[in-house]
Design a protein around this motif. Sequence first.
Motif, PDB file in Angstrom:
ATOM      1  N   THR A  69      31.513  35.754  22.237  1.00  0.00           N
ATOM      2  CA  THR A  69      32.359  34.148  22.134  1.00  0.00           C
ATOM      3  C   THR A  69      32.277  32.792  23.050  1.00  0.00           C
ATOM      4  N   LYS A  70      32.629  32.463  22.704  1.00  0.00           N
ATOM      5  CA  LYS A  70      31.597  30.877  23.831  1.00  0.00           C
ATOM      6  C   LYS A  70      32.457  31.686  25.026  1.00  0.00           C
ATOM      7  N   SER A  71      33.826  31.541  24.845  1.00  0.00           N
ATOM      8  CA  SER A  71      34.988  31.626  25.770  1.00  0.00           C
ATOM      9  C   SER A  71      34.537  32.822  27.036  1.00  0.00           C
ATOM     10  N   HIS A  72      34.538  33.866  26.581  1.00  0.00           N
ATOM     11  CA  HIS A  72      33.712  35.360  26.956  1.00  0.00           C
ATOM     12  C   HIS A  72      31.830  34.937  27.706  1.00  0.00           C
ATOM     13  N   HIS A  73      31.561  34.059  26.729  1.00  0.00           N
ATOM     14  CA  HIS A  73      30.332  33.739  27.197  1.00  0.00           C
ATOM     15  C   HIS A  73      30.283  32.870  28.560  1.00  0.00           C
ATOM     16  N   SER A  74      31.579  32.298  28.434  1.00  0.00           N
ATOM     17  CA  SER A  74      30.834  30.944  29.692  1.00  0.00           C
ATOM     18  C   SER A  74      31.960  31.396  31.305  1.00  0.00           C
ATOM     19  N   ARG A  75      33.074  32.346  30.618  1.00  0.00           N
ATOM     20  CA  ARG A  75      33.591  32.943  31.630  1.00  0.00           C
ATOM     21  C   ARG A  75      32.190  34.346  32.392  1.00  0.00           C
ATOM     22  N   LYS A  76      31.427  34.758  31.712  1.00  0.00           N
ATOM     23  CA  LYS A  76      30.663  35.759  32.553  1.00  0.00           C
ATOM     24  C   LYS A  76      29.531  34.638  32.936  1.00  0.00           C
ATOM     25  N   THR A  77      29.427  34.002  31.997  1.00  0.00           N
ATOM     26  CA  THR A  77      28.284  32.983  32.984  1.00  0.00           C
ATOM     27  C   THR A  77      29.149  32.145  34.177  1.00  0.00           C
ATOM     28  N   ALA A  78      29.833  31.867  34.817  1.00  0.00           N
ATOM     29  CA  ALA A  78      31.188  31.733  35.823  1.00  0.00           C
ATOM     30  C   ALA A  78      30.750  32.370  36.948  1.00  0.00           C
ATOM     31  N   ARG A  79      31.395  33.932  36.437  1.00  0.00           N
ATOM     32  CA  ARG A  79      31.398  35.087  37.182  1.00  0.00           C
ATOM     33  C   ARG A  79      30.158  35.008  37.941  1.00  0.00           C
ATOM     34  N   GLU A  80      29.160  34.879  37.125  1.00  0.00           N
ATOM     35  CA  GLU A  80      27.356  35.496  37.329  1.00  0.00           C
ATOM     36  C   GLU A  80      26.970  33.614  38.596  1.00  0.00           C
ATOM     37  N   GLN A  81      27.258  32.772  38.468  1.00  0.00           N
ATOM     38  CA  GLN A  81      27.354  31.550  39.530  1.00  0.00           C
ATOM     39  C   GLN A  81      28.293  32.388  40.951  1.00  0.00           C
ATOM     40  N   PRO A  82      27.471  31.277  42.125  1.00  0.00           N
ATOM     41  CA  PRO A  82      26.472  30.736  41.689  1.00  0.00           C
ATOM     42  C   PRO A  82      24.689  31.820  42.429  1.00  0.00           C
ATOM     43  N   GLY A  83      25.736  32.992  42.445  1.00  0.00           N
ATOM     44  CA  GLY A  83      24.727  34.617  42.153  1.00  0.00           C
ATOM     45  C   GLY A  83      23.267  34.366  41.499  1.00  0.00           C
ATOM     46  N   GLY A  84      22.835  33.585  40.838  1.00  0.00           N
ATOM     47  CA  GLY A  84      22.308  34.214  39.565  1.00  0.00           C
ATOM     48  C   GLY A  84      22.354  34.976  39.030  1.00  0.00           C
ATOM     49  N   TRP A  85      21.237  35.968  38.473  1.00  0.00           N
ATOM     50  CA  TRP A  85      21.086  36.878  37.201  1.00  0.00           C
ATOM     51  C   TRP A  85      20.825  38.378  38.417  1.00  0.00           C
ATOM     52  N   ASN A  86      20.988  38.031  39.861  1.00  0.00           N
ATOM     53  CA  ASN A  86      19.957  39.501  40.247  1.00  0.00           C
ATOM     54  C   ASN A  86      20.598  39.873  40.979  1.00  0.00           C
ATOM     55  N   ASP A  87      22.432  39.369  41.905  1.00  0.00           N
ATOM     56  CA  ASP A  87      22.879  39.360  42.425  1.00  0.00           C
ATOM     57  C   ASP A  87      24.783  41.175  42.272  1.00  0.00           C
ATOM     58  N   ARG A  88      24.386  41.907  40.562  1.00  0.00           N
ATOM     59  CA  ARG A  88      25.273  42.702  40.305  1.00  0.00           C
ATOM     60  C   ARG A  88      24.399  43.729  40.617  1.00  0.00           C
ATOM     61  N   LEU A 145      37.933  45.488  17.207  1.00  0.00           N
ATOM     62  CA  LEU A 145      39.945  44.530  17.844  1.00  0.00           C
ATOM     63  C   LEU A 145      39.038  43.780  18.499  1.00  0.00           C
ATOM     64  N   ARG A 146      37.936  43.709  18.167  1.00  0.00           N
ATOM     65  CA  ARG A 146      37.185  42.008  19.232  1.00  0.00           C
ATOM     66  C   ARG A 146      37.552  41.077  18.322  1.00  0.00           C
ATOM     67  N   PRO A 147      36.916  39.770  19.231  1.00  0.00           N
ATOM     68  CA  PRO A 147      36.927  38.795  18.494  1.00  0.00           C
ATOM     69  C   PRO A 147      35.460  38.839  17.845  1.00  0.00           C
ATOM     70  N   ARG A 148      35.233  37.576  17.302  1.00  0.00           N
ATOM     71  CA  ARG A 148      33.767  37.532  16.944  1.00  0.00           C
ATOM     72  C   ARG A 148      32.909  36.756  17.166  1.00  0.00           C
ATOM     73  N   ALA A 149      31.564  37.061  18.089  1.00  0.00           N
ATOM     74  CA  ALA A 149      31.128  36.968  18.803  1.00  0.00           C
ATOM     75  C   ALA A 149      30.221  35.451  17.916  1.00  0.00           C
ATOM     76  N   THR A 150      30.011  34.477  18.294  1.00  0.00           N
ATOM     77  CA  THR A 150      29.545  32.771  18.327  1.00  0.00           C
ATOM     78  C   THR A 150      28.841  32.764  18.815  1.00  0.00           C
ATOM     79  N   GLU A 151      28.062  33.380  20.149  1.00  0.00           N
ATOM     80  CA  GLU A 151      27.049  33.012  20.682  1.00  0.00           C
ATOM     81  C   GLU A 151      25.974  34.008  21.868  1.00  0.00           C
ATOM     82  N   VAL A 152      24.795  34.140  22.405  1.00  0.00           N
ATOM     83  CA  VAL A 152      24.291  35.604  22.501  1.00  0.00           C
ATOM     84  C   VAL A 152      23.890  35.378  23.705  1.00  0.00           C
ATOM     85  N   ASP A 153      23.787  36.212  24.317  1.00  0.00           N
ATOM     86  CA  ASP A 153      23.435  36.037  25.675  1.00  0.00           C
ATOM     87  C   ASP A 153      22.368  37.199  26.228  1.00  0.00           C
ATOM     88  N   HIS A 154      21.587  36.827  26.914  1.00  0.00           N
ATOM     89  CA  HIS A 154      21.006  37.641  27.568  1.00  0.00           C
ATOM     90  C   HIS A 154      20.768  38.620  28.894  1.00  0.00           C
TER      91      HIS A 154
END
Length: 124
Positions: free
Chosen positions: A102-121, A72-81
């Motif tokens: 997916t590209k849009s889910h990746h940018s959504r995640k990146t946007a959510r993590e800004q500007p706190g960086g990768w270590n704030d959660r 049921l998930r969309p196809r991934a086109t990008e790989v996140d670390h």
Amino acid sequence: MARRALQVCPTPGCPRLTKAGRCADCVAKAAASRPSASAKGYDRAWQRTRAAYLMANPYCGCEECARFPELLRPRATEVDHKDGLGPLGPRGHDWSNLVGMTKSHHSRKTAREQPGGWNDREPR
Ligand SMILES: [Zn+2]
Ligand SMILES: [Zn+2]
């Protein structure tokens, strides 16, 4: 018809005249000084890791999609670390540190993590 006036290049200290924006020299200089994607580890080796990972894990694995069965998930086109450190991080090519998105889910995640960086959660 109005003639396009030449302007001085907006780069401080550059006396060249240009039609719009920076002169060609300054544009080339700016492009050369910007760190390229491959300088950050997004090189051929990463392309291979990414392609192999997406072959084995073709569906989006973002937090929202992870709740659904794979088909049921969309196809991934990008790989996140997961560690946010990119291919140059200590686990940059470690599949357990990768998530396909997916590209849009990746940018959504990146946007959510800004500007706190990768270590704030707290990891869940
Ligand atoms: Zn210039
Ligand atoms: Zn997703």
